[in-house]
Design an enzyme around this catalytic site. Structure first.
Site, short mmCIF file in Angstrom:
data_model
loop_
_atom_site.label_atom_id
_atom_site.label_comp_id
_atom_site.label_asym_id
_atom_site.label_seq_id
_atom_site.Cartn_x
_atom_site.Cartn_y
_atom_site.Cartn_z
N GLN A 266 -13.58 -0.14 -1.45
CA GLN A 266 -14.13 -1.00 -0.88
C GLN A 266 -13.54 -1.07 0.47
OE1 GLN A 266 -12.98 -5.46 -1.84
NE2 GLN A 266 -15.21 -5.06 -2.40
N ASP B 84 0.41 6.53 -7.22
CA ASP B 84 1.08 7.47 -7.86
C ASP B 84 0.89 7.47 -9.31
OD1 ASP B 84 2.42 6.72 -5.55
OD2 ASP B 84 4.42 6.46 -6.27
N GLY C 21 1.43 -8.10 -10.11
CA GLY C 21 0.83 -9.21 -11.29
C GLY C 21 0.48 -8.40 -12.45
N GLU D 97 -11.06 -13.46 3.30
CA GLU D 97 -12.33 -13.91 3.17
C GLU D 97 -12.33 -15.51 2.87
OE1 GLU D 97 -14.69 -11.21 0.47
OE2 GLU D 97 -15.90 -13.22 -0.23
N ARG E 177 -18.76 -7.90 -0.13
CA ARG E 177 -18.02 -7.42 1.06
C ARG E 177 -18.77 -6.00 1.47
NH1 ARG E 177 -12.09 -8.29 -1.47
NH2 ARG E 177 -12.18 -10.49 -0.78
N PHE F 192 -16.34 -18.04 -2.56
CA PHE F 192 -15.91 -16.78 -2.05
C PHE F 192 -17.12 -15.74 -2.11
CE2 PHE F 192 -12.01 -14.43 -1.31
CZ PHE F 192 -11.17 -15.23 -0.72
N HIS G 86 -9.68 -1.39 1.79
CA HIS G 86 -9.03 -2.55 0.98
C HIS G 86 -8.81 -2.23 -0.35
CE1 HIS G 86 -7.89 -6.61 0.52
NE2 HIS G 86 -8.96 -6.79 -0.21
N ARG H 138 -16.27 -4.63 -5.80
CA ARG H 138 -15.33 -5.80 -6.46
C ARG H 138 -15.75 -7.04 -5.56
NH1 ARG H 138 -10.88 -8.62 -5.19
NH2 ARG H 138 -9.90 -7.04 -3.57
N HIS I 272 -13.12 -4.06 3.28
CA HIS I 272 -12.85 -5.35 3.57
C HIS I 272 -13.60 -5.75 5.11
CE1 HIS I 272 -11.94 -9.71 3.86
NE2 HIS I 272 -11.50 -9.66 2.46
N LEU J 86 -4.93 -8.01 6.80
CA LEU J 86 -6.37 -8.58 6.49
C LEU J 86 -6.36 -10.12 6.96
CD1 LEU J 86 -8.47 -8.20 4.30
CD2 LEU J 86 -7.40 -9.49 2.77
C1 LIG Z 1 -3.90 -7.92 2.22
C2 LIG Z 1 -4.28 -7.99 0.61
C3 LIG Z 1 -4.95 -9.44 0.21
C4 LIG Z 1 -5.80 -9.32 -0.92
N1 LIG Z 1 -6.13 -10.86 -1.49
C5 LIG Z 1 -6.54 -10.87 -2.68
C6 LIG Z 1 -7.08 -12.06 -2.87
O1 LIG Z 1 -7.11 -13.18 -2.38
N2 LIG Z 1 -7.66 -12.31 -4.32
C7 LIG Z 1 -7.66 -11.09 -5.09
O2 LIG Z 1 -8.36 -11.21 -6.23
N3 LIG Z 1 -7.29 -10.01 -4.61
C8 LIG Z 1 -6.73 -9.58 -3.51
N4 LIG Z 1 -6.42 -8.41 -3.24
C9 LIG Z 1 -6.33 -7.39 -3.85
C10 LIG Z 1 -5.05 -7.73 -4.86
O3 LIG Z 1 -4.00 -8.28 -4.47
C11 LIG Z 1 -4.48 -6.29 -5.50
O4 LIG Z 1 -5.49 -5.48 -5.97
C12 LIG Z 1 -3.46 -6.43 -6.60
O5 LIG Z 1 -2.44 -7.41 -6.28
C13 LIG Z 1 -2.83 -5.30 -7.02
O6 LIG Z 1 -1.87 -5.50 -8.29
P1 LIG Z 1 -1.30 -4.69 -9.31
O7 LIG Z 1 -0.35 -5.39 -10.20
O8 LIG Z 1 -2.34 -3.73 -9.87
O9 LIG Z 1 -0.35 -3.80 -8.22
P2 LIG Z 1 0.55 -3.94 -6.83
O10 LIG Z 1 0.83 -5.61 -6.73
O11 LIG Z 1 -0.05 -3.26 -5.99
O12 LIG Z 1 1.99 -3.44 -7.29
C14 LIG Z 1 2.38 -2.04 -7.62
C15 LIG Z 1 3.64 -2.03 -8.04
O13 LIG Z 1 3.67 -0.65 -8.70
C16 LIG Z 1 5.12 -0.01 -8.30
N5 LIG Z 1 4.97 1.30 -8.21
C17 LIG Z 1 3.89 1.98 -7.49
N6 LIG Z 1 4.04 3.32 -7.74
C18 LIG Z 1 5.21 3.43 -8.40
C19 LIG Z 1 6.12 4.48 -8.95
N7 LIG Z 1 5.84 5.55 -8.71
N8 LIG Z 1 7.10 4.17 -9.66
C20 LIG Z 1 7.60 2.90 -9.84
N9 LIG Z 1 6.82 1.90 -9.41
C21 LIG Z 1 5.88 2.12 -8.61
C22 LIG Z 1 5.35 -1.07 -7.01
O14 LIG Z 1 6.86 -0.69 -6.71
C23 LIG Z 1 4.75 -2.33 -7.25
O15 LIG Z 1 5.58 -3.02 -7.95
C24 LIG Z 1 -5.63 -8.46 -1.78
C25 LIG Z 1 -5.09 -7.07 -1.48
C26 LIG Z 1 -4.41 -7.00 -0.27
C27 LIG Z 1 -3.91 -5.67 0.08
#
Ligand SMILES: Cc1cc2nc3c(=O)[nH]c(=O)nc-3n(C[C@H](O)[C@H](O)[C@H](O)COP(=O)(O)OP(=O)(O)OC[C@H]3O[C@@H](n4cnc5c(N)ncnc54)[C@H](O)[C@@H]3O)c2cc1C
Length: 582
Positions: A242, A223, A14, A257, A288, A116, A354, A396, A244, A254
């Site tokens: 954290q 990374d 995201g 929540e 949490r 939540f 988590h 968080r 969960h 998971l």
């Molecule tokens: C099961 C689960 C449920 C969750 N539910 C919620 C929720 O309901 N509400 C909420 O607020 N949060 C929730 N969270 C937390 C939240 O989803 C995450 O913290 C968040 O989505 C992380 O997003 P990000 O964009 O930082 O990275 P991510 O979505 O983790 O993406 C990481 C990206 O980096 C890339 N990448 C990594 N290393 C490299 C590299 N060396 N080279 C190139 N690319 C790389 C990967 O390919 C990927 O595209 C949840 C987490 C989990 C695990």
């Protein structure tokens, strides 16, 4: 190959996608590099929701959201950042709605909202409906929506390109150097490519894979965080990880929540709603860290189910309609992985590792900062779970991560576009790939029959889970540090089965193992030093929060003998620290 761009985004979750979209809209020549296909990023697994004080169902204000975030984070939150989060949450969620995200709706057509943990009305009075959701697939919908928008706006994607090094011009960051690009390993054929760029965003997500029981995908190996550390950028507040409360027993997948947000309860072996004893007002909707600790207390007192190390999550009373419309995926997980029917049976659950509160330090414009004085590293940005801005402090709140991605992903994109307009593109860097090439070749060409990466990984996951989990103390942490250092030593001699170049995931896993070990060491050293209990960091030998001594952020710098720690103050603008009860 040498690819010139004006902006590079590493990671297609995201945070990375929103930044890329913002850059593309500004007409900046942008590439996204991702080790996974974009729609497989961990954001896609987020279930429960994204919070914003829309007030669609009851009165709500961004000030209340900000207060809850600060208190939820046990006052280690930077309040200037929390204010940005709570204010801009509202406009980013509405922007997502306009992009076409299919939120659940109220009968009169507004975005539906649910409760939540830790989100309250009127500064802690009662739980409030603040989480916006698309059933229990909110992250999936966010990821798909943003990816479609990126495609529409012509963002260039390099899928299955794993970034393995960062490039700087004018010296390393500590010497005032600026970001100049990255080196990426193309998974398909093992070739290294350099990507030169004016601005680089790290959006590589978390690192929960250092724990045995975790909700995190296998790719979450930290990374970007580890690469910053190796280039002398300190890591912030890494001791706060954290757990969960409701993971599937034994494997940690998971169960959101949202189940408790919709009215689900937690029960012990005697059938008691034990949260009554720990958080009489908010009960199961306490933050949490508190719920996970309460569960451990119950288990230790012998009130786990059948005396074992898990408890029950009960949603039976919610009825079929609520479960099918609002919690379809997680109830299916319970059926598939536990063989339990949530409509008629309580579901066994236990805490699961988590979310990383700590990470790469940034300011509110998502610029990476490299010291206690918040000196900016020109051209380097971080957003999302890999970053520490710090809006989550020591713990968080649920649904505050997705909104962090939106708000700070968008800010990162905008700031990168501004910055890219003011500087020249860095020139080619001689031997840019040489250091990492040597590092990878050392693993690939190792002749001796060393240990497997899997063995090191299992031992690391065990010691982090057992000694650096929900409860910690000096003895456990000291033992963990010795073990992590022993594993680092042994990891230097691992050998892999595949010595080829085509889809060599063995090689990449061995490389990622090095990242996890670095980050585990920083986590343990920070935890050992912090002789207090705050948020997710709970020391049984120092059970109280100690503001006089510890109301400060940890910064861990890489040194020749492991991390050295320094500290920086917390930004406090509106809310003075108070005891934290719910
Ligand atoms: C099961 C689960 C449920 C969750 N539910 C919620 C929720 O309901 N509400 C909420 O607020 N949060 C929730 N969270 C937390 C939240 O989803 C995450 O913290 C968040 O989505 C992380 O997003 P990000 O964009 O930082 O990275 P991510 O979505 O983790 O993406 C990481 C990206 O980096 C890339 N990448 C990594 N290393 C490299 C590299 N060396 N080279 C190139 N690319 C790389 C990967 O390919 C990927 O595209 C949840 C987490 C989990 C695990």
């Amino acid at each position: 190959m040498d690819y010139p761009f004006d902006a590079i985004v590493v990671g297609a979750g995201g945070a990375g996608l929103w930044a890329a979209l913002e850059l593309a809209r500004e007409g900046v020549n942008t590439a996204v590099l991702t080790k996974l296909y974009p729609t497989r990023s961990h954001t896609g697994t987020a279930q429960g929701g994204v919070c914003a004080a829309l007030g669609n169902l009851e009165e709500d204000h961004w000030e209340w959201h900000m207060f809850d975030t600060v208190k939820g984070g046990d006052y280690l939150v930077d309040q200037d950042a929390a204010e940005v989060l709570a204010r801009e949450a509202i406009e980013t969620v509405i922007e997502l709605e306009h992009m076409g995200l299919p939120f659940n709706r109220t009968p009169d057509g507004k975005i539906d909202q649910r409760k939540f943990g830790g989100h309250t009305s009127n500064y802690g009075e009662a739980a409030v409906r603040r989480s916006c959701f698309a059933a229990d697939r909110t992250g999936h919908m966010i990821l798909q929506t943003l990816y479609q928008q990126c495609i529409k706006h012509g963002v260039r994607f390099f899928d299955e390109y794993q970034v393995v090094d960062l490039l700087f011009e004018g010296g390393e960051p500590a010497k005032g150097g600026r970001a100049a690009g990255v080196v990426a390993y193309r998974v398909a054929d093992g070739q290294l490519h350099t990507f030169r760029s004016k601005a680089v965003l790290l959006a590589t997500g978390g690192f929960g894979r250092m724990f045995r029981i975790t909700s995190n995908a296998h790719s979450l190996t930290g990374d970007g965080v580890a690469l910053c550390y190796r280039h002398g950028i300190p890591l912030e507040d890494m001791e706060f990880f954290q757990f969960h409360p409701t993971g599937i027993v034994g494997i940690g997948i998971l169960l959101s929540e949202a189940a408790r947000g919709e009215g689900g309860t937690l029960l012990n072996d005697k059938g008691e709603r034990f949260m009554e004893r720990y958080a009489p007002k908010l009960m199961e909707l306490a933050p949490r860290d508190m719920v996970s600790r309460a569960m451990y207390q119950e288990i230790r007192a012998g009130r786990g189910i059948g005396g074992k190390d898990y408890l029950y999550l009960d949603v039976r009373h919610l009825g079929r309609k609520v479960i099918e419309e609002k919690l379809p995926d997680i109830t299916e997980f319970a059926r598939i992985y536990e063989g339990v029917e949530p409509l008629t049976e309580p579901v066994p659950v236990q805490p699961t590792a988590h979310y990383a509160m700590g990470g790469i330090p940034t300011n509110v414009s998502a610029e990476v900062v490299r010291d206690e004085k918040n000196t900016v590293v020109p051209g380097l940005f971080a957003a999302g779970e890999c970053a520490c801005v710090s809006v989550h402090g020591a713990n968080r709140l649920g649904t505050n991560s997705l909104v962090d991605l939106l708000v700070f992903g968008r800010r990162a994109g905008r700031q990168m576009a501004r910055y890219a307009g003011t500087v020249e593109r860095p020139g080619p860097i001689a031997d840019a790939t040489a250091p990492v090439h040597a590092q990878l070749e050392a693993i690939r060409s190792r002749e001796s029959k060393g240990e497997s990466v899997a063995k090191i990984r299992h031992e690391l996951a065990d010691v982090m889970m057992d000694n650096v989990g929900v409860y910690r103390d000096g003895r456990l942490l000291t033992a963990a540090l010795a073990k992590v250092r022993e594993l680092e030593e042994r990891n230097g001699a691992v050998s892999i089965g595949d010595c080829g170049t085509v889809f060599n995931t063995d090689l990449l896993e061995a490389n990622e193992m090095g990242y996890l070990l670095d980050l585990a060491e920083v986590t343990v050293v920070g935890a050992l030093a912090r002789t207090e209990s705050r948020g997710a960091h709970s020391r049984e030998d120092f059970p109280e929060r100690n503001d006089a001594r510890w109301l400060k952020h940890t910064l861990a710098y890489r040194g020749p003998k492991g991390p050295t720690l320094k500290y920086k103050p917390v930004s406090i603008t509106r809310f003075e620290p108070k005891p934290r009860t719910y």
